[in-house]
Write a protein that holds these residues in place. Sequence first.
Motif, PDB file in Angstrom:
ATOM      1  N   ASP A  88       2.982 -12.799  -0.660  1.00 10.52           N
ATOM      2  CA  ASP A  88       1.566 -12.680  -1.045  1.00 10.52           C
ATOM      3  C   ASP A  88       1.080 -11.237  -1.033  1.00 10.52           C
ATOM      4  OD1 ASP A  88       1.387 -15.391  -1.407  1.00 10.52           O
ATOM      5  OD2 ASP A  88       0.506 -15.798   0.569  1.00 10.52           O
ATOM      6  N   LYS A  89       1.498 -10.464  -0.025  1.00 10.95           N
ATOM      7  CA  LYS A  89       1.043  -9.064   0.073  1.00 10.95           C
ATOM      8  C   LYS A  89       1.572  -8.233  -1.099  1.00 10.95           C
ATOM      9  CE  LYS A  89       0.219  -8.682   5.043  1.00 10.95           C
ATOM     10  NZ  LYS A  89      -1.226  -8.519   4.859  1.00 10.95           N
ATOM     11  N   PHE A  90       2.813  -8.494  -1.488  1.00  8.72           N
ATOM     12  CA  PHE A  90       3.381  -7.780  -2.632  1.00  8.72           C
ATOM     13  C   PHE A  90       2.623  -8.152  -3.910  1.00  8.72           C
ATOM     14  CE2 PHE A  90       6.465  -7.456  -6.170  1.00  8.72           C
ATOM     15  CZ  PHE A  90       6.747  -6.096  -6.096  1.00  8.72           C
ATOM     16  N   ASN A  91       2.316  -9.432  -4.070  1.00  5.48           N
ATOM     17  CA  ASN A  91       1.560  -9.889  -5.244  1.00  5.48           C
ATOM     18  C   ASN A  91       0.168  -9.260  -5.286  1.00  5.48           C
ATOM     19  OD1 ASN A  91       2.833 -12.264  -7.017  1.00  5.48           O
ATOM     20  ND2 ASN A  91       3.648 -12.407  -4.950  1.00  5.48           N
ATOM     21  N   GLU A  92      -0.457  -9.147  -4.104  1.00  5.29           N
ATOM     22  CA  GLU A  92      -1.770  -8.496  -4.036  1.00  5.29           C
ATOM     23  C   GLU A  92      -1.670  -7.026  -4.427  1.00  5.29           C
ATOM     24  OE1 GLU A  92      -3.200  -9.145  -0.077  1.00  5.29           O
ATOM     25  OE2 GLU A  92      -3.258 -11.341  -0.336  1.00  5.29           O
ATOM     26  N   PHE A  93      -0.598  -6.378  -3.975  1.00  7.55           N
ATOM     27  CA  PHE A  93      -0.382  -4.965  -4.316  1.00  7.55           C
ATOM     28  C   PHE A  93      -0.230  -4.797  -5.824  1.00  7.55           C
ATOM     29  CE2 PHE A  93       2.891  -1.677  -5.248  1.00  7.55           C
ATOM     30  CZ  PHE A  93       2.106  -0.552  -4.981  1.00  7.55           C
ATOM     31  N   VAL A  94       0.557  -5.668  -6.451  1.00  6.08           N
ATOM     32  CA  VAL A  94       0.772  -5.584  -7.900  1.00  6.08           C
ATOM     33  C   VAL A  94      -0.543  -5.779  -8.644  1.00  6.08           C
ATOM     34  CG1 VAL A  94       1.940  -6.623  -9.892  1.00  6.08           C
ATOM     35  CG2 VAL A  94       3.186  -6.314  -7.737  1.00  6.08           C
ATOM     36  N   ALA A  95      -1.345  -6.751  -8.209  1.00  8.81           N
ATOM     37  CA  ALA A  95      -2.655  -6.976  -8.835  1.00  8.81           C
ATOM     38  C   ALA A  95      -3.546  -5.754  -8.655  1.00  8.81           C
ATOM     39  CB  ALA A  95      -3.316  -8.217  -8.234  1.00  8.81           C
ATOM     40  N   GLY A  96      -3.450  -5.101  -7.496  1.00  3.96           N
ATOM     41  CA  GLY A  96      -4.217  -3.878  -7.250  1.00  3.96           C
ATOM     42  C   GLY A  96      -3.774  -2.730  -8.127  1.00  3.96           C
ATOM     43  N   VAL A  97      -2.462  -2.647  -8.380  1.00  5.84           N
ATOM     44  CA  VAL A  97      -1.938  -1.625  -9.297  1.00  5.84           C
ATOM     45  C   VAL A  97      -2.497  -1.856 -10.705  1.00  5.84           C
ATOM     46  CG1 VAL A  97       0.153  -0.756 -10.424  1.00  5.84           C
ATOM     47  CG2 VAL A  97       0.162  -1.182  -7.965  1.00  5.84           C
ATOM     48  N   ALA A  98      -2.516  -3.121 -11.125  1.00  6.30           N
ATOM     49  CA  ALA A  98      -3.067  -3.454 -12.453  1.00  6.30           C
ATOM     50  C   ALA A  98      -4.536  -3.052 -12.547  1.00  6.30           C
ATOM     51  CB  ALA A  98      -2.895  -4.938 -12.729  1.00  6.30           C
ATOM     52  N   GLN A  99      -5.291  -3.264 -11.464  1.00  4.74           N
ATOM     53  CA  GLN A  99      -6.701  -2.850 -11.437  1.00  4.74           C
ATOM     54  C   GLN A  99      -6.834  -1.333 -11.562  1.00  4.74           C
ATOM     55  OE1 GLN A  99      -8.749  -4.427  -8.004  1.00  4.74           O
ATOM     56  NE2 GLN A  99      -9.279  -6.284  -9.118  1.00  4.74           N
ATOM     57  N   ALA A 100      -5.951  -0.616 -10.886  1.00  7.64           N
ATOM     58  CA  ALA A 100      -5.983   0.855 -10.959  1.00  7.64           C
ATOM     59  C   ALA A 100      -5.689   1.331 -12.375  1.00  7.64           C
ATOM     60  CB  ALA A 100      -4.969   1.446  -9.972  1.00  7.64           C
ATOM     61  N   ILE A 101      -4.769   0.646 -13.051  1.00 10.12           N
ATOM     62  CA  ILE A 101      -4.443   0.992 -14.449  1.00 10.12           C
ATOM     63  C   ILE A 101      -5.656   0.756 -15.337  1.00 10.12           C
ATOM     64  CG2 ILE A 101      -3.027   0.364 -16.451  1.00 10.12           C
ATOM     65  CD1 ILE A 101      -0.825  -0.421 -14.337  1.00 10.12           C
TER      66      ILE A 101
END
Length: 310
Positions: free
Chosen positions: A86-99
């Motif tokens: 879950d934490k990795f998935n949250e990180f990936v979603a956060g990266v997408a938000q940063a993009i």
Amino acid sequence: MSFTAKDVKELREATGVGMMDCKKALTETGGDMEKAIAYLRERGLAAAQKKAGRITAEGIAYAAVIDGVGVVVEVNAETDFVAKNDKFNEFVAGVAQAIAKNAPADVDALLASPYSGSGKTVAEEQQEMILVIGENISIRRFERYTDGLSIPYIHAGGKIGVIVNLEVDGVSDMDAVTELGKDVAMQIAAMRPLYLDTASVDPQELEKEREIQLNKAIEENKAKNLPEDKARQIAENMVKGRINKFYEDICLLNQPFVKENKVTVEQHIAQVAKSLGGTIKANSFTRFEKGEGIEKKQDDFAAEVASMVG
């Protein structure tokens, strides 16, 4: 105690940590090498850097539309277990938000940009995630769409991420357009087109394919003992049909639509647009498959675990 550039270099070689972090560590510890190493270890930087050389061929291909901006990104890790974290998935979603929010030009610019809600950069958040997950993590590639209507699709829990971008005019039923976009995105995931249409095909790739098919057709005609000019004419006609098949394989709009293979994707889009009383055009797409093109070392992680418990 003061320190020199040579001390920074020595600390970097001892820990594998970046020059700026090494300089900061020496500043904080008055130039004491042992204390600087401890400083970096306490903050987890040295541990994270040790993982930096490991191959990352697993992870997630993620696609989303964030505040109207279409984003598809591939974030890699070492094992397929991470995709379920879950934490990795949250990180990936956060990266997408940063993009979506920061519009970075490339991965380096993305890493230097703010990670929403954390007060850190994406790179700093990534280092934190390496420590939490215990694996090397790398952001490999991304695409960003600001124009048109972007529709995301994620296949098999992040094995494949797709964004298809449509230009829509005169259509009020956007649910039907979204359904069409999902169907086209699923087609892209399943059929792996390399180009949108025939005009997008790399001319060198096309010429190479044409030459291969022409030589193949000439060889096939040799047994017929035809005059050379006649044999070449027949071969060139054969090549036309084979190039059309080549286009079907690699161009999205030329592919048979998987849900109704009597029409092409282009024809299906036109049919749906007509039924909705407007126009719909496929502008572009991006398909990322996790680990695509990365050479995997199957035994690396298993061997490392074995050495730790042996």
